[in-house]
Design an enzyme around this catalytic site. Structure first.
Site, short mmCIF file in Angstrom:
data_model
loop_
_atom_site.label_atom_id
_atom_site.label_comp_id
_atom_site.label_asym_id
_atom_site.label_seq_id
_atom_site.Cartn_x
_atom_site.Cartn_y
_atom_site.Cartn_z
CB THR A 138 -0.89 0.00 1.26
OG1 THR A 138 -1.61 -1.23 1.28
CG2 THR A 138 -1.86 1.16 1.27
N GLY A 148 3.10 -3.25 8.34
CA GLY A 148 3.36 -3.56 9.75
C GLY A 148 4.83 -3.87 9.97
CD GLU A 207 -3.93 -8.97 3.33
OE1 GLU A 207 -3.13 -8.66 4.23
OE2 GLU A 207 -3.62 -8.97 2.14
C1 LIG Z 1 -3.59 -15.58 11.21
C2 LIG Z 1 -4.30 -14.33 11.30
C3 LIG Z 1 -3.61 -13.17 10.65
C4 LIG Z 1 -3.02 -12.28 11.65
C5 LIG Z 1 -2.92 -10.90 11.14
C6 LIG Z 1 -1.81 -10.20 11.78
C7 LIG Z 1 -1.89 -8.77 11.66
C8 LIG Z 1 -1.55 -8.29 10.26
C9 LIG Z 1 -2.10 -6.95 10.07
C10 LIG Z 1 -2.24 -6.40 8.90
C11 LIG Z 1 -1.75 -7.00 7.62
C12 LIG Z 1 -2.29 -6.24 6.49
C13 LIG Z 1 -1.72 -6.35 5.32
C14 LIG Z 1 -2.26 -5.65 4.13
O1 LIG Z 1 -3.25 -4.98 4.17
S1 LIG Z 1 -1.37 -5.89 2.70
C15 LIG Z 1 -2.23 -4.96 1.49
C16 LIG Z 1 -3.51 -5.64 1.10
N1 LIG Z 1 -4.10 -4.95 0.00
C17 LIG Z 1 -5.18 -5.34 -0.59
O2 LIG Z 1 -5.80 -6.32 -0.20
C18 LIG Z 1 -5.58 -4.56 -1.81
C19 LIG Z 1 -6.97 -4.84 -2.27
N2 LIG Z 1 -7.03 -4.74 -3.71
C20 LIG Z 1 -7.01 -5.85 -4.53
O3 LIG Z 1 -6.95 -6.98 -4.07
C21 LIG Z 1 -7.08 -5.60 -6.01
O4 LIG Z 1 -6.45 -4.50 -6.44
C22 LIG Z 1 -8.51 -5.65 -6.52
C23 LIG Z 1 -8.91 -7.11 -6.49
C24 LIG Z 1 -9.49 -4.83 -5.71
C25 LIG Z 1 -8.57 -5.12 -7.95
O5 LIG Z 1 -7.50 -5.62 -8.68
P1 LIG Z 1 -7.41 -5.44 -10.26
O6 LIG Z 1 -6.12 -5.95 -10.74
O7 LIG Z 1 -7.75 -4.04 -10.58
O8 LIG Z 1 -8.49 -6.44 -10.68
P2 LIG Z 1 -9.88 -6.27 -11.35
O9 LIG Z 1 -10.87 -5.75 -10.39
O10 LIG Z 1 -9.72 -5.57 -12.64
O11 LIG Z 1 -10.13 -7.80 -11.65
C26 LIG Z 1 -9.43 -8.52 -12.67
C27 LIG Z 1 -9.69 -10.00 -12.51
O12 LIG Z 1 -8.82 -10.51 -11.53
C28 LIG Z 1 -9.54 -11.23 -10.55
N3 LIG Z 1 -8.82 -11.13 -9.28
C29 LIG Z 1 -8.63 -10.03 -8.53
N4 LIG Z 1 -7.92 -10.36 -7.44
C30 LIG Z 1 -7.66 -11.66 -7.52
C31 LIG Z 1 -6.96 -12.58 -6.69
N5 LIG Z 1 -6.43 -12.22 -5.52
N6 LIG Z 1 -6.88 -13.84 -7.08
C32 LIG Z 1 -7.46 -14.27 -8.22
N7 LIG Z 1 -8.13 -13.45 -9.07
C33 LIG Z 1 -8.23 -12.16 -8.70
C34 LIG Z 1 -10.86 -10.55 -10.53
O13 LIG Z 1 -11.84 -11.36 -9.98
C35 LIG Z 1 -11.08 -10.31 -12.02
O14 LIG Z 1 -11.48 -11.50 -12.61
P3 LIG Z 1 -12.41 -11.45 -13.88
O15 LIG Z 1 -13.71 -10.92 -13.43
O16 LIG Z 1 -12.49 -12.88 -14.31
O17 LIG Z 1 -11.77 -10.56 -14.88
C1 LIG Z 2 -4.10 -1.69 10.59
C2 LIG Z 2 -3.70 -1.73 9.15
C3 LIG Z 2 -2.62 -2.50 8.77
C4 LIG Z 2 -2.19 -2.53 7.45
N1 LIG Z 2 -1.09 -3.24 7.11
C5 LIG Z 2 -0.63 -3.22 5.83
C6 LIG Z 2 0.57 -3.90 5.47
O1 LIG Z 2 1.19 -4.58 6.29
N2 LIG Z 2 1.01 -3.80 4.20
C7 LIG Z 2 0.35 -3.10 3.25
O2 LIG Z 2 0.82 -3.03 2.13
N3 LIG Z 2 -0.80 -2.44 3.56
C8 LIG Z 2 -1.30 -2.49 4.82
N4 LIG Z 2 -2.47 -1.82 5.15
C9 LIG Z 2 -3.18 -1.07 4.11
C10 LIG Z 2 -4.51 -1.67 3.71
O3 LIG Z 2 -4.33 -2.83 2.96
C11 LIG Z 2 -5.32 -0.62 2.95
O4 LIG Z 2 -5.62 0.41 3.86
C12 LIG Z 2 -6.60 -1.23 2.40
O5 LIG Z 2 -6.31 -2.12 1.35
C13 LIG Z 2 -7.59 -0.15 1.91
O6 LIG Z 2 -7.00 0.72 1.01
P1 LIG Z 2 -7.08 2.33 1.20
O7 LIG Z 2 -6.62 2.64 2.57
O8 LIG Z 2 -6.36 2.92 0.07
O9 LIG Z 2 -8.60 2.68 1.13
P2 LIG Z 2 -9.38 3.25 -0.15
O10 LIG Z 2 -9.24 2.28 -1.25
O11 LIG Z 2 -8.98 4.65 -0.41
O12 LIG Z 2 -10.86 3.18 0.40
C14 LIG Z 2 -11.59 4.30 0.87
C15 LIG Z 2 -13.07 4.14 0.50
O13 LIG Z 2 -13.21 4.06 -0.91
C16 LIG Z 2 -13.99 2.95 -1.27
N5 LIG Z 2 -13.50 2.38 -2.55
C17 LIG Z 2 -12.23 2.30 -3.01
N6 LIG Z 2 -12.19 1.66 -4.18
C18 LIG Z 2 -13.45 1.33 -4.48
C19 LIG Z 2 -14.05 0.64 -5.58
N7 LIG Z 2 -13.33 0.14 -6.59
N8 LIG Z 2 -15.37 0.47 -5.56
C20 LIG Z 2 -16.12 0.94 -4.53
N9 LIG Z 2 -15.60 1.58 -3.47
C21 LIG Z 2 -14.29 1.79 -3.45
C22 LIG Z 2 -13.81 1.95 -0.15
O14 LIG Z 2 -14.91 1.06 -0.07
C23 LIG Z 2 -13.72 2.87 1.07
O15 LIG Z 2 -15.02 3.15 1.51
C24 LIG Z 2 -2.90 -1.79 6.48
C25 LIG Z 2 -4.02 -1.03 6.85
C26 LIG Z 2 -4.41 -1.00 8.17
C27 LIG Z 2 -5.61 -0.17 8.55
#
Ligand SMILES: CCCCCCCC/C=C\C/C=C/C(=O)SCCNC(=O)CCNC(=O)[C@H](O)C(C)(C)COP(=O)(O)OP(=O)(O)OC[C@H]1O[C@@H](n2cnc3c(N)ncnc32)[C@H](O)[C@@H]1OP(=O)(O)O
Ligand SMILES: Cc1cc2nc3c(=O)[nH]c(=O)nc-3n(C[C@H](O)[C@H](O)[C@H](O)COP(=O)(O)OP(=O)(O)OC[C@H]3O[C@@H](n4cnc5c(N)ncnc54)[C@H](O)[C@@H]3O)c2cc1C
Length: 669
Positions: free
Chosen positions: A154, A193, A437
């Site tokens: 992110t 994190g 996530e």
């Molecule tokens: C054990 C317990 C755990 C303990 C936890 C400890 C604490 C840890 C604390 C925090 C950790 C946090 C970490 C993070 O947050 S890391 C960052 C995570 N970020 C995200 O999750 C981002 C979310 N965004 C996305 O996943 C993607 O960008 C998207 C899916 C929203 C959009 O992607 P894009 O490339 O733009 O795709 P499209 O919408 O255009 O779709 C294209 C196509 O691809 C398919 N698809 C999308 N994602 C996936 C996938 N993961 N696997 C397979 N296929 C995927 C989608 O369905 C479309 O398919 P189509 O309709 O057939 O074309």
């Molecule tokens: C505690 C915590 C730990 C994290 N740890 C990690 C980490 O270890 N590594 C890492 O890489 N990231 C990490 N993240 C980031 C996290 O994965 C992102 O915050 C999360 O994926 C959401 O993205 P954003 O913050 O850009 O929200 P945004 O995407 O800006 O979302 C804001 C609003 O816009 C809306 N929105 C956005 N896109 C769309 C769409 N396509 N359609 C409809 N509505 C939409 C959402 O629903 C939401 O209401 C962490 C976040 C938190 C809070």
């Protein structure tokens, strides 16, 4: 204080429980052996005086909280090694899962483990996306804590839309290196994190450029800090992002790059590759880069959503059994608040949710493992279904859990507002998972994409996979008169899901027919699409819970409780979404009173077993960390003891009196 007598109301509750609590514990843990292992593990870690909390963390400064969390994390991970070496019992991976995702970690580091991402994201990324050589090198280094790593995806400007990430990794064939840059403020990595001050390496997700062409986002391993001095390497701009609603010890950080060079071999090349001359070799699917996110979404359903909810329920239910307030019948004496039907309505449906989450999490974990094995053999057929189910289950379960934890807090009145109840930290942990996530609405819309396609396939007579099979059969079955039964509930939930999906699909088609662009049509219908995905998930969870409750190999007494909880899950969500059931499941308003009565009867039936059910989760006091929820029920003594830990109570008159209050009072305003 210090009394070990059990509160007499709690004692009576335990005596009147109709099933064997230990049998439920074994079922919850996955068998008696698992319960034994868990208890040994808890004893080994939680009896260590070095890991005991000396001052409640709420009274520490931001910096002290981090330093204390780091001290404990180091001790904790040394002990994990010691545990594996001495007992030989359970692999290190089992232990890590219990520490990072299970209850044990939350007992020792309630606001998050700064090392979590090393195990939860870095290692799974290297294992899922690295070549065998890369795995051989990096896995052992990270696993043995020679290095500490995180997952930096992110950015300040983009979290959801990861194709829009701005960090660049440009290949330089003359040195066989990638050059990293952060071209804008919004391209700074933000959130990972452990990134702030803990980690010295990260998987960094960046736009790959080679031979002048951009090939989209790819994962690279980047060294951030010197392995000896821990100083940031040249060109690395790094820090912590500051205080948050919760998870304040997980050390989330920011990261920028200025011409940072890494060797070509540090690009994770299991799927796509860059050859030494800069030639780009495509991956079988660009979605394989998203694999780690699927893994964490799967793990969260059980490890965060169900686990933390079971904790909140234990606290609120025990408290409600001993707290007395008011009278139901005048003169009959004060009532345990658990007797109030409204209180039962707050607590028992979340108990049912907790079971539904656990069954669904087990299903999800199994399909995750089998689909991952298929991917390794090059078979991508079931990936879309896994992605769709991981998305909606992560979204629905974290949402239900966070909401229910807040309801549990409210159900304990004023005392629940205290940090010593442990509700604030529990809520902070779970609500974070609604965002990280994959933000929940965004994930529901991903599931909706899959569902609309499945609907179109059903209509054209194509084959459908397990979780959407009902889209073929449901519309063909005639609507029957309402019957209060589990089987009818299962069908009604599927009808609601199928109806919502059909409404979305036809709304989109209608718009497209009058000339709206498909993407605009999608956006216009997206409120209904997110709802359709949620109803699909709910129908899935309902069916999984029915299968579990009806087929569990347990005593008749426990089975009766499981069935009651399962019926409660269904009746609760039905009554909460009546409009849907009127529209799509043939429900008539004249059916509603009997369903309301059914639900109320279930609350009444579950009431004598409420404490037994949460005791069955078997969460020790050390893990609960709550003045309100301890096993013995000595709530008021504990609240007093916790209040006296406030640094303000160290002196009878605080120095601020002399500095500010006294001069103010004497100033004759
Ligand atoms: C054990 C317990 C755990 C303990 C936890 C400890 C604490 C840890 C604390 C925090 C950790 C946090 C970490 C993070 O947050 S890391 C960052 C995570 N970020 C995200 O999750 C981002 C979310 N965004 C996305 O996943 C993607 O960008 C998207 C899916 C929203 C959009 O992607 P894009 O490339 O733009 O795709 P499209 O919408 O255009 O779709 C294209 C196509 O691809 C398919 N698809 C999308 N994602 C996936 C996938 N993961 N696997 C397979 N296929 C995927 C989608 O369905 C479309 O398919 P189509 O309709 O057939 O074309
Ligand atoms: C505690 C915590 C730990 C994290 N740890 C990690 C980490 O270890 N590594 C890492 O890489 N990231 C990490 N993240 C980031 C996290 O994965 C992102 O915050 C999360 O994926 C959401 O993205 P954003 O913050 O850009 O929200 P945004 O995407 O800006 O979302 C804001 C609003 O816009 C809306 N929105 C956005 N896109 C769309 C769409 N396509 N359609 C409809 N509505 C939409 C959402 O629903 C939401 O209401 C962490 C976040 C938190 C809070």
């Amino acid at each position: 204080m210090g009394s070990i007598t059990i509160n007499k109301d709690l004692l009576r509750e335990r005596q009147s429980c109709t099933f064997n609590v230990l049998e439920l514990t074994h079922l919850w843990d996955g068998g008696p052996e698992k319960t034994k292992e868990r208890k040994e593990l808890e004893k080994f870690f939680l009896d260590d005086p070095e890991l005991q909390e000396k001052i409640p963390s709420e009274y520490l400064s931001h910096k002290e909280k981090y330093q204390e969390a780091l001290r404990r994390s180091c001790l904790l991970f040394k002990k994990i090694k010691e545990w594996s070496d001495t007992t030989g019992c359970g692999s290190q991976m089992d232990t890590f899962q219990n520490i990072l995702g299970g209850m044990l970690g939350s007992a020792i580091l309630p606001d998050g483990v700064p090392f979590a991402l090393n195990y939860v994201m870095f290692l799974p990324t290297v294992m899922g996306q690295g070549t065998m050589q890369q795995q051989a090198y990096w896995v052992s280094r990270a696993w043995n804590c020679e290095i500490m790593c995180t997952y930096a995806q992110t950015e300040l400007g983009h979290g959801t839309f990861i194709r829009g990430l701005e960090t660049t990794a440009t290949y330089d064939p003359s040195t066989e290196e990638f050059v990293f840059n952060s071209p804008t403020l919004t391209s700074y990595k933000w959130w990972p994190g452990g990134l702030g001050h803990t980690c010295n390496y990260a998987v960094v997700v960046a736009q790959l450029y080679t031979k002048g062409q951009c090939h989209g986002i790819h994962p690279f391993i980047v060294q951030l800090r010197d392995e000896e001095t821990h100083m940031p390497l040249p060109g690395i701009k790094i820090g912590e992002i500051g205080s948050k609603l919760g998870m304040n010890t997980i050390n989330n950080g920011y990261l920028g790059f200025e011409n940072v060079r890494i060797p070509r071999e540090n690009m994770l090349m299991k799927n796509s590759k860059v050859l030494p001359d800069g030639t780009y070799v495509n991956s079988p699917s660009d979605k394989l880069t998203y694999g780690t996110m699927i893994f964490v979404r799967v793990a969260l359903v059980r490890g965060i959503a169900a686990a933390y909810l079971s904790k909140a329920l234990t606290i609120a239910t025990r408290y409600s059994a001993l707290r007395k307030q008011g009278e139901i019948k005048p003169g009959a004496g004060e009532t345990q608040i658990l007797e109030y039907r409204t209180q039962q309505h707050k607590l028992f449906p979340p108990m049912a949710m907790c079971f539904a989450m656990r069954c669904s999490a087990d299903w999800l974990w199994d399909i995750y493992n089998s689909v991952t094995a298929e991917l390794d053999r090059g078979d991508l057929e079931r990936l879309p279904e896994l992605h769709a189910m991981a998305c909606c289950l992560k979204a629905v379960c974290t949402k239900d859990s966070a909401k229910a934890i807040e309801v549990c807090r409210l159900a304990t009145g004023g005392h629940g507002y205290m940090n010593s109840s442990n509700f604030p930290s529990t809520y902070g942990m779970v609500t974070a998972a609604e965002t990280y996530e994959g933000e929940n609405t965004v994930l529901l819309l991903q599931t909706a994409r899959f569902l609309v396609k499945a609907w179109q396939q059903a209509r054209s007579g194509g084959n459908l996979t397990e979780t959407v099979e009902y889209l073929k059969t449901m519309p063909l079955q005639p609507l029957s008169l309402w019957v209060n039964s589990l089987q009818h509930l299962g069908i009604a939930f599927k009808r609601v899901a199928a109806g919502n999906i059909e409404t979305c699909a036809t709304s989109i088609e209608r718009r497209i027919l009058v000339g709206v662009a498909p993407e605009d049509a999608w956006n216009e219908v997206s409120i209904q699409l997110a709802k359709a995905a949620e109803t699909h998930c709910r129908a899935f969870m309902m069916q999984i819970f029915i299968n579990f409750a009806t087929s569990a190999q347990v005593s008749p007494e426990l089975k009766k409780v499981l069935i009651e909880l399962c019926e409660l899950y269904g009746t609760y969500f039905l009554l909460d979404n009546l409009g849907d059931f009127f529209m799509y499941a043939g429900l008539r308003s004249s059916d509603v009173p009997s369903i309301q009565e059914w639900m109320e009867t279930l609350l009444h039936k579950i009431r004598p077993n409420a404490v037994g059910i949460v005791d069955g989760f078997d969460i020790s006091d050390a893990v609960l960390r709550s003045a309100l929820g301890a096993y013995d029920g000595n709530v008021y003594e504990r609240l007093f003891a916790e209040a006296n830990k406030s640094p303000l109570n160290a002196e009878p008159v605080d120095e601020s009196f002399h500095k500010y209050l006294k001069p103010f009072l004497k100033s004759n305003l």
